[in-house]
Design a protein around this motif. Structure first.
Motif, mmCIF file in Angstrom:
data_model
loop_
_atom_site.group_PDB
_atom_site.id
_atom_site.type_symbol
_atom_site.label_atom_id
_atom_site.label_comp_id
_atom_site.label_asym_id
_atom_site.label_seq_id
_atom_site.Cartn_x
_atom_site.Cartn_y
_atom_site.Cartn_z
ATOM 1 N N PRO A 60 0.800 -1.221 0.000
ATOM 2 C CA PRO A 60 0.000 0.000 0.000
ATOM 3 C C PRO A 60 0.840 1.281 0.000
ATOM 4 O O PRO A 60 0.436 2.279 -0.582
ATOM 5 N N VAL A 61 2.005 1.224 0.599
ATOM 6 C CA VAL A 61 2.849 2.425 0.644
ATOM 7 C C VAL A 61 3.321 2.789 -0.765
ATOM 8 O O VAL A 61 3.269 3.953 -1.165
ATOM 9 N N ALA A 101 -4.862 11.220 -3.650
ATOM 10 C CA ALA A 101 -3.538 10.897 -3.112
ATOM 11 C C ALA A 101 -3.558 10.940 -1.583
ATOM 12 O O ALA A 101 -2.986 10.065 -0.919
ATOM 13 N N GLU A 102 -4.241 11.930 -1.048
ATOM 14 C CA GLU A 102 -4.348 12.051 0.410
ATOM 15 C C GLU A 102 -5.068 10.837 0.998
ATOM 16 O O GLU A 102 -4.625 10.265 2.006
ATOM 17 N N GLN A 103 -6.154 10.417 0.369
ATOM 18 C CA GLN A 103 -6.893 9.244 0.853
ATOM 19 C C GLN A 103 -6.059 7.968 0.728
ATOM 20 O O GLN A 103 -6.113 7.093 1.596
ATOM 21 N N MET A 104 -5.273 7.867 -0.336
ATOM 22 C CA MET A 104 -4.399 6.704 -0.510
ATOM 23 C C MET A 104 -3.339 6.662 0.585
ATOM 24 O O MET A 104 -3.030 5.594 1.114
ATOM 25 N N GLU A 105 -2.787 7.812 0.931
ATOM 26 C CA GLU A 105 -1.779 7.870 1.996
ATOM 27 C C GLU A 105 -2.376 7.462 3.339
ATOM 28 O O GLU A 105 -1.756 6.727 4.114
ATOM 29 N N ILE A 106 -3.575 7.930 3.620
ATOM 30 C CA ILE A 106 -4.267 7.563 4.862
ATOM 31 C C ILE A 106 -4.507 6.062 4.896
ATOM 32 O O ILE A 106 -4.265 5.395 5.912
ATOM 33 N N ASP A 110 -2.764 2.800 7.446
ATOM 34 C CA ASP A 110 -3.526 1.847 8.260
ATOM 35 C C ASP A 110 -4.505 1.094 7.350
ATOM 36 O O ASP A 110 -5.713 1.342 7.380
ATOM 37 N N PRO A 111 -3.983 0.162 6.537
ATOM 38 C CA PRO A 111 -4.826 -0.519 5.547
ATOM 39 C C PRO A 111 -6.019 -1.269 6.148
ATOM 40 O O PRO A 111 -7.073 -1.344 5.511
ATOM 41 N N ALA A 118 -14.472 6.899 1.725
ATOM 42 C CA ALA A 118 -13.656 8.063 1.353
ATOM 43 C C ALA A 118 -12.815 7.762 0.115
ATOM 44 O O ALA A 118 -12.681 8.618 -0.774
ATOM 45 N N LEU A 119 -12.261 6.560 0.048
ATOM 46 C CA LEU A 119 -11.485 6.170 -1.132
ATOM 47 C C LEU A 119 -12.358 6.118 -2.380
ATOM 48 O O LEU A 119 -11.971 6.628 -3.434
#
Length: 139
Positions: A60-61, A101-106, A110-111, A118-119
């Motif tokens: 995920p990172v 991008a912000e939602q992907m980072e969040i 914490d997957p 939100a995604l």
């Protein structure tokens, strides 16, 4: 002697008119030029982004980093767009991509507790804004 003056005056007149045409052309960006910036930016990032996002479940990172990089690259490309028809839509697409991008980072942080709504909303916004941008570029 008179012929030399006429030739000189005509030459000066042609240079002046050519200068006006060149000045007019330099002042604005065509829709095609603006859309080319968008297309080139997305084409350059497409393979890397597809690979990274498709492996989001395993890494995920890396997926989040790829989307963040695309967001930053697209934002830089958007800064180069000045066409009044394309700029509003490319700005909306830039903002939507930044939000995704912000939602992907969040989610990457914490997957197990990722906010799927939100995604999904962020992805939908990206699809909508890029669809609108494509419509402007095709019109």
């Amino acid at each position: 002697m008179s012929r030399n003056r006429t030739t000189s005056a005509a030459t000066i007149g042609i240079i002046a008119v050519a200068g006006l045409f060149l000045t007019g052309c330099a002042g604005g960006q065509s829709k095609a030029e603006a859309c080319s910036i968008v297309q080139t930016t997305l084409e350059d990032a497409q393979t890397e982004l597809t690979d990274s996002v498709s492996s989001f479940g395993n890494d995920p990172v890396a997926g989040a980093e790829a989307v963040t990089e695309l967001s930053e690259t697209f934002s830089e490309a958007n800064d180069k767009i000045t066409n009044e028809d394309v700029k509003p839509e490319s700005t909306k697409a830039t903002e939507a991509l930044s939000g995704f991008a912000e939602q992907m980072e969040i989610a990457a942080a914490d997957p197990d507790n990722a906010d799927q709504t939100a995604l999904t909303d962020a992805i939908t916004e990206v699809q909508t804004t890029f669809g609108d941008l494509q419509t402007v570029c095709q019109g």
